[in-house]
Design an enzyme around this catalytic site. Structure first.
Site, mmCIF file in Angstrom:
data_model
loop_
_atom_site.group_PDB
_atom_site.id
_atom_site.type_symbol
_atom_site.label_atom_id
_atom_site.label_comp_id
_atom_site.label_asym_id
_atom_site.label_seq_id
_atom_site.Cartn_x
_atom_site.Cartn_y
_atom_site.Cartn_z
ATOM 1 N N LEU A 340 31.072 24.860 52.253
ATOM 2 C CA LEU A 340 30.606 25.756 50.834
ATOM 3 C C LEU A 340 29.671 24.836 50.061
ATOM 4 O O LEU A 340 29.482 23.807 49.949
ATOM 5 C CB LEU A 340 31.918 26.075 50.026
ATOM 6 C CG LEU A 340 32.891 26.966 50.512
ATOM 7 C CD1 LEU A 340 33.983 27.100 49.383
ATOM 8 C CD2 LEU A 340 32.234 28.458 50.413
ATOM 9 N N CYS A 341 28.819 25.673 49.263
ATOM 10 C CA CYS A 341 27.990 24.753 48.456
ATOM 11 C C CYS A 341 28.753 24.575 47.138
ATOM 12 O O CYS A 341 28.289 25.295 46.043
ATOM 13 C CB CYS A 341 26.734 25.632 48.063
ATOM 14 S SG CYS A 341 25.596 25.008 47.041
ATOM 15 N N HIS A 342 29.462 23.628 47.176
ATOM 16 C CA HIS A 342 30.602 23.616 46.154
ATOM 17 C C HIS A 342 31.121 22.156 46.214
ATOM 18 O O HIS A 342 31.647 21.813 47.225
ATOM 19 C CB HIS A 342 31.812 24.363 46.101
ATOM 20 C CG HIS A 342 32.869 24.600 45.112
ATOM 21 N ND1 HIS A 342 33.122 23.488 44.547
ATOM 22 C CD2 HIS A 342 33.135 25.639 44.753
ATOM 23 C CE1 HIS A 342 34.091 24.140 43.526
ATOM 24 N NE2 HIS A 342 34.095 25.200 43.658
ATOM 25 N N TYR A 379 32.982 33.296 48.368
ATOM 26 C CA TYR A 379 31.694 32.505 47.841
ATOM 27 C C TYR A 379 30.866 32.116 49.126
ATOM 28 O O TYR A 379 31.330 31.602 50.164
ATOM 29 C CB TYR A 379 32.399 31.338 47.200
ATOM 30 C CG TYR A 379 31.315 30.211 46.701
ATOM 31 C CD1 TYR A 379 30.463 30.902 45.899
ATOM 32 C CD2 TYR A 379 31.262 29.174 46.811
ATOM 33 C CE1 TYR A 379 29.415 29.929 45.254
ATOM 34 C CE2 TYR A 379 30.624 28.189 46.191
ATOM 35 C CZ TYR A 379 29.673 28.800 45.687
ATOM 36 O OH TYR A 379 28.274 27.899 44.990
ATOM 37 N N ASN A 380 29.807 32.185 48.876
ATOM 38 C CA ASN A 380 28.786 31.946 49.876
ATOM 39 C C ASN A 380 28.633 32.988 51.247
ATOM 40 O O ASN A 380 27.868 32.750 52.185
ATOM 41 C CB ASN A 380 28.678 30.464 50.562
ATOM 42 C CG ASN A 380 28.228 29.517 49.585
ATOM 43 O OD1 ASN A 380 28.538 28.439 49.888
ATOM 44 N ND2 ASN A 380 27.310 29.602 48.689
#
Ligand SMILES: Cc1ncc(COP(=O)(O)O)c(C=O)c1O
Length: 413
Positions: A340-342, A379-380
């Site tokens: 994830l971009c997290h 998410y994503n």
């Protein structure tokens, strides 16, 4: 015990997992329905007579899990119209539902009554009024209500649902939503009061809070001359996530002892338990593929095609158990990050010892069957993990909870 070992061995059948990864892609959950049956039988054996097990539906929504409990004849603890609908779509009789809600809206009560729910747990004056109106409209023949109370606070558990941090149920102190006021409201509405309900938390570390809560509740019932036909002590039985917990037999024995003591004073009544985690946690593994690797800040980082929300780890205070399916046995110390971009998307932040893992290899995370796949995030917009079940010698693809939502009919018509 033997049964459980066999089940875990089967889940760890590396050949099967590699084949499924090739056929279905990764990530995926693999659920073993036989493990549900062995957990259910182990629990049932140690409970006293006249006990009912209600599976806490929210722990795992996989259709085969629901159908396994349906066929075992359990009741179901349900928290929403969506969960009711899931049971209906899987052929469960809603007479077996115990409906608890924190919103306690009239519409959900109407929906439940219309579709055959016969036991509701109420936990506020407002909720009792809403239920009373729904019962007038829809009829409440044969419908029982339980009152959700908080007989003890400060429970030693990973998640506590009593005390000042809790929004659930009603309190013994002299406030608007007190046990006294809510019992009066139930009587004024002419509802059939069957007894009390409490749920103390999850991963409860000892039987003592159950014993204390049962004594407090039934002392109160005796002092007030309240007839109790049902006592529902909720769920919360712990799972060994790498930290030692007492065996289920100890919970069964201690609860059984105190229940028998009270039955001598009050006459027989039904004991209900509502386990979720104990029945499902061991049943499921998550399989991900390592898709990238890098070296930075003096350590190796493996990146997988799953993410932190797909495993239990921090959320459930667990010591992580990973099996590697690799091409080499060369030991490697690495952290594991998700895709994830997290910034918080670490599955294992502190490097751990793994055997020979590199891109293309598989990692298998154990004990992912309770409260995990229903927390997966969109998410994503990655691929949703597939849900596969093994049972009766075959592997089936099942609905992920996300795809269930679109099919749920929740309106009261
Ligand atoms: C009312 C109620 N009953 C039962 C459960 C199941 O708890 P556990 O999975 O810890 O057994 C929960 C969990 O949130 C709950 O809220």
């Amino acid at each position: 015990m033997n049964i459980r070992k066999e089940v875990i061995f089967k889940m760890m059948d590396k050949e099967l997992i590699s084949r499924l990864a090739d056929e279905h892609g990764t990530p995926f959950y693999l659920v073993d329905c036989e493990s549900l049956v062995s957990q259910y039988e182990e629990l049932k054996e140690c409970l006293p007579s006249n006990s009912t097990i209600a599976y806490a539906t929210k722990a795992n929504y996989t259709p085969s899990v629901i159908r396994t409990f349906r066929d075992l004849g359990t009741r179901f603890d349900v928290f929403s119209q969506g969960e009711l609908n899931l049971l209906m779509r899987n052929g469960c009789d809603l007479e077996r539902v115990i409906y608890t809600s924190v919103a306690e809206q009239e519409e959900e009560f109407l929906f439940g009554l219309k579709n055959g729910v016969r036991r509701f747990v109420l936990g506020s004056i407002n909720g009792i009024n809403n239920f009373g109106r729904a019962a007038e409209r829809e009829g409440a023949e044969g419908v029982e209500v339980l009152l959700r109370i908080q007989p003890v606070t400060n429970v030693d558990a990973a998640v506590s649902t009593s005390g000042i941090e809790s929004k659930f149920g009603v309190v013994f102190s002299d406030e608007k939503d007190s046990v006294g006021n809510t019992l009066e409201a139930i009587a004024e509405r002419g509802l059939d009061f069957a007894g009390f309900h409490f749920h103390l938390g999850s991963q409860i570390r000892s039987p003592d809070p159950y014993v204390k809560a049962i004594n407090e509740t039934l002392d109160f019932a005796l002092a007030q001359d309240i007839e109790v036909r049902v006592l529902d002590v909720g769920g919360g039985f712990p799972v060994d996530y790498g930290f030692e917990v007492p065996p289920i037999e100890k919970f069964g024995a201690e609860i059984g002892k105190v229940i028998e003591k009270w039955r001598k004073k009050l006459g027989d009544f039904e004991l209900t338990v509502e386990p979720g985690r104990f029945l499902t946690a061991d049943s499921t593994v998550l399989v991900v593929r390592v898709v990238n690797e890098k070296e930075m800040y003096g350590r190796k980082v493996l990146i997988v095609d799953g993410s932190e929300d797909m495993v239990s780890v921090d959320r459930h205070e667990m010591r992580i158990e990973i099996e590697e399916i690799t091409h080499s046995n060369e030991p490697v110390a690495a952290s594991i990050a998700g895709n994830l971009c997290h910034s918080l998307d670490w599955i294992v932040k502190e490097p751990i010892e793994l055997s020979g893992v590199e891109p293309g290899d598989l990692l298998v995370f154990e004990k992912e069957g309770a409260y995990v796949m229903n927390h997966n995030m969109p998410y994503n917009l990655r691929r949703v993990p597939k849900v596969l079940t093994v049972g009766e010698g075959e592997v089936k693809e099942e609905e992920h909870p996300f795809s269930t939502i679109g099919k749920i009919r929740v309106a009261y018509e």
